[in-house]
Motif scaffolding. Structure first.
Motif, short mmCIF file in Angstrom:
data_model
loop_
_atom_site.label_atom_id
_atom_site.label_comp_id
_atom_site.label_asym_id
_atom_site.label_seq_id
_atom_site.Cartn_x
_atom_site.Cartn_y
_atom_site.Cartn_z
N LEU A 123 0.74 -1.25 -0.04
CA LEU A 123 -0.02 -0.13 -0.07
C LEU A 123 0.95 1.20 -0.01
O LEU A 123 0.59 2.31 -0.69
CB LEU A 123 -0.94 -0.13 1.30
N THR A 124 2.02 1.26 0.71
CA THR A 124 2.95 2.53 0.84
C THR A 124 3.50 2.49 -0.49
O THR A 124 3.62 3.74 -1.08
CB THR A 124 3.86 2.32 2.01
N ALA A 125 3.91 1.55 -1.20
CA ALA A 125 4.28 1.77 -2.58
C ALA A 125 3.48 2.22 -3.51
O ALA A 125 4.01 3.14 -4.49
CB ALA A 125 4.96 0.48 -3.02
N TYR A 126 2.25 1.79 -3.50
CA TYR A 126 1.27 2.24 -4.32
C TYR A 126 0.87 3.75 -4.12
O TYR A 126 0.94 4.37 -5.05
CB TYR A 126 -0.25 1.29 -4.06
N ASN A 127 0.72 4.12 -3.09
CA ASN A 127 0.62 5.75 -2.69
C ASN A 127 1.73 6.43 -3.10
O ASN A 127 1.49 7.55 -3.47
CB ASN A 127 0.23 5.78 -1.13
N LYS A 128 2.96 5.82 -2.60
CA LYS A 128 4.04 6.59 -3.20
C LYS A 128 4.17 6.71 -4.92
O LYS A 128 4.60 7.93 -5.22
CB LYS A 128 5.39 5.96 -3.03
N GLN A 129 3.69 5.69 -5.55
CA GLN A 129 3.84 5.77 -7.19
C GLN A 129 2.73 6.82 -7.47
O GLN A 129 2.69 7.43 -8.49
CB GLN A 129 3.32 4.50 -7.80
N LEU A 130 1.40 7.01 -7.02
CA LEU A 130 0.47 7.92 -7.05
C LEU A 130 0.95 9.45 -7.02
O LEU A 130 0.89 10.26 -7.73
CB LEU A 130 -0.54 7.83 -6.27
N GLN A 131 1.81 9.66 -5.89
CA GLN A 131 2.34 10.95 -5.70
C GLN A 131 3.48 11.31 -6.90
O GLN A 131 3.36 12.51 -7.21
CB GLN A 131 3.22 11.09 -4.37
N ILE A 132 4.18 10.18 -7.11
CA ILE A 132 5.13 10.64 -8.17
C ILE A 132 4.46 10.71 -9.44
O ILE A 132 4.86 11.59 -10.22
CB ILE A 132 6.03 9.23 -8.52
N ALA A 133 3.32 10.05 -9.79
CA ALA A 133 2.61 10.05 -10.95
C ALA A 133 1.76 11.59 -10.87
O ALA A 133 1.72 12.25 -11.99
CB ALA A 133 1.56 8.99 -11.15
#
Length: 434
Positions: free
Chosen positions: A424-434
């Motif tokens: 979940l942390t990795a997913y949320n991080k990807q959303l922030q980068i995107a």
């Protein structure tokens, strides 16, 4: 009494017979040239690896067939005359049918390689292949090296089997990364590393040129097309995909292309003739699926569906959302919905990919980049529940919902909680980068 004849005793043919018997009193005959009794084809590898005996792969006791009035005939069908509804066998005897079900499965692809019919060359699909493997590769004294040609799921199974008996394996894979026509790059590259970690000689971007014979007609070596390198070996496994096993139908009036052409009711162009399983080819793929599906569970579903039609309840074949599972050595793989590789990925499909630091577990979630609709998931090394993803795909959930509720889909929550927060942390991080 109406006579139903089924050619082929694999999962689709036997399922059709069982369900026709449940629904009716019709006369049923199953014809097979391979084995006397139905067995679980997916279990062949475990016999060779010593986990079970062949008799353990037979789901039904030998008395089952007589008790359920299902006649078995071991024979090879040479010709079908659909005008007189007659089968002609290689032994020159004949059999009449009222309704005919073709369920002859697949055979390994051969591409006209010199030496492809030598002793010691085999696929890994039939009981006869298992017998050949025991003959030519019983141990690493008789078989000094095996070469596997083709990097699909059957190829990796055969590699694992030979590896279990400490037989050195060279694995020739045409693609530049293992199964990357199906898997996204991150997953494919993880499997490359996993194969090499098992001391298997993985040769990517490598094609077979020819198989050479010794003076007795046995396999002596293979030549690699790109480099001309000669690799000494005693066994060659041909696992470059499969083709519908329908040569005996080609001179009949039944319409064929790659497989036997069928409509959504699994009917051919000839009245009272049907086809199911690996040898059946839909005129158009259903819900994004391929027209031919060499998959165990779809064969079973086709058998169940056709039994209804044969017994008067004509219904369409509807396989539902795509799913499949397999094993890459000791990594379990599951896929639900659609997750396309880089090669076949539609422009709207976006991926979230997470890999565990131990390099044996990962997931890839596919979703629509604009609507964020959940499209599918691949999981490696983490078991997930089929019914949960099936439900979410039917409910058209979005990717945020799926990632936030992933724990509900896990097969083993105790095991899974190690990864939930990290994913979940990795997913949320990807959303922030995107």
């Amino acid at each position: 009494m109406e006579h139903i004849v089924i050619i082929g005793n694999g999962i689709s043919g036997v399922t059709a017979a069982r369900h026709i018997r449940k629904l009716s009193d019709k006369r049923i005959t199953i014809i097979s040239a391979e084995t006397e009794y139905f067995f679980s084809r997916t279990a062949l590898m475990y016999i060779y690896m010593g986990h079970m005996k062949f008799e353990h792969t037979q789901p039904y006791e030998n008395w089952f067939w007589k008790k359920n009035r299902i006649e078995l005939k071991k024979a090879f069908v040479k010709n079908i005359d659909t005008n007189t509804k007659t089968l002609y066998f290689s032994e020159d005897d004949t059999l009449k049918y009222d309704k005919l079900i073709i369920a002859t499965g697949s055979k390994p692809n051969k591409f006209g390689w010199p030496g492809q019919d030598l002793k010691g060359v085999m696929g890994m699909y039939h009981k006869q292949d298992l017998d050949n493997l025991e003959k030519y590769a019983p141990n690493n004294k008789v078989c000094k090296r095996a070469v596997i040609v083709g990097g699909g799921l059957i190829g990796i199974e055969l590699a694992e089997m030979l590896n279990s008996r400490n037989i050195p394996v060279t694995f020739l894979v045409r693609e530049d990364s293992f199964w990357n026509g199906v898997l996204p790059n991150g997953e494919s590259e993880m499997i490359n590393r996993h194969i090499k970690n098992h001391h298997i000689d993985l040769r990517l971007s490598s094609n077979l040129k020819e198989i050479k014979a010794d003076e007795n007609g046995n396999v002596k070596s293979v030549i690699i097309a790109e480099t001309g390198e000669e690799i000494a070996c005693n066994v060659v496994g041909l696992t470059a995909g499969v083709t519908p096993n329908i040569d005996f139908i080609k001179n009949s009036e039944i319409e064929t292309e790659k497989g036997v052409k069928v409509n959504r009711y699994l009917e051919t162009n000839i009245p009272d003739v049907y086809a199911i399983g690996d040898c059946a080819e839909q005129h158009e793929g259903i819900n994004g699926r391929r027209p031919i599906e060499a998959v165990w569970y779809t064969g079973r579903m086709m058998g169940e569906t056709l039994a209804q039609t044969i017994c008067g309840n004509r219904i369409k074949y509807n396989p539902g959302h795509w799913f499949n599972s397999a094993k890459f050595l000791d990594i379990e793989y599951q896929t639900y919905g659609w997750v396309f590789s880089e090669r076949g990925r539609p422009e709207y499909e976006k991926h979230f990919h997470w890999k565990h630091q131990d390099d044996t577990k990962c997931i890839t979630v596919a979703y629509h980049k604009t609507t964020k609709a959940f499209l599918g998931i691949n999981t490696f090394g983490i078991r997930m529940r089929h019914e949960t993803f099936n439900k979410w795909l039917t409910e058209k959930r979005n990717v945020d919902y799926v990632l936030n509720h992933l724990a509900e889909a896990n097969f083993d929550p105790e095991f899974y909680k190690h990864y939930e927060a990290e994913i979940l942390t990795a997913y949320n991080k990807q959303l922030q980068i995107a």
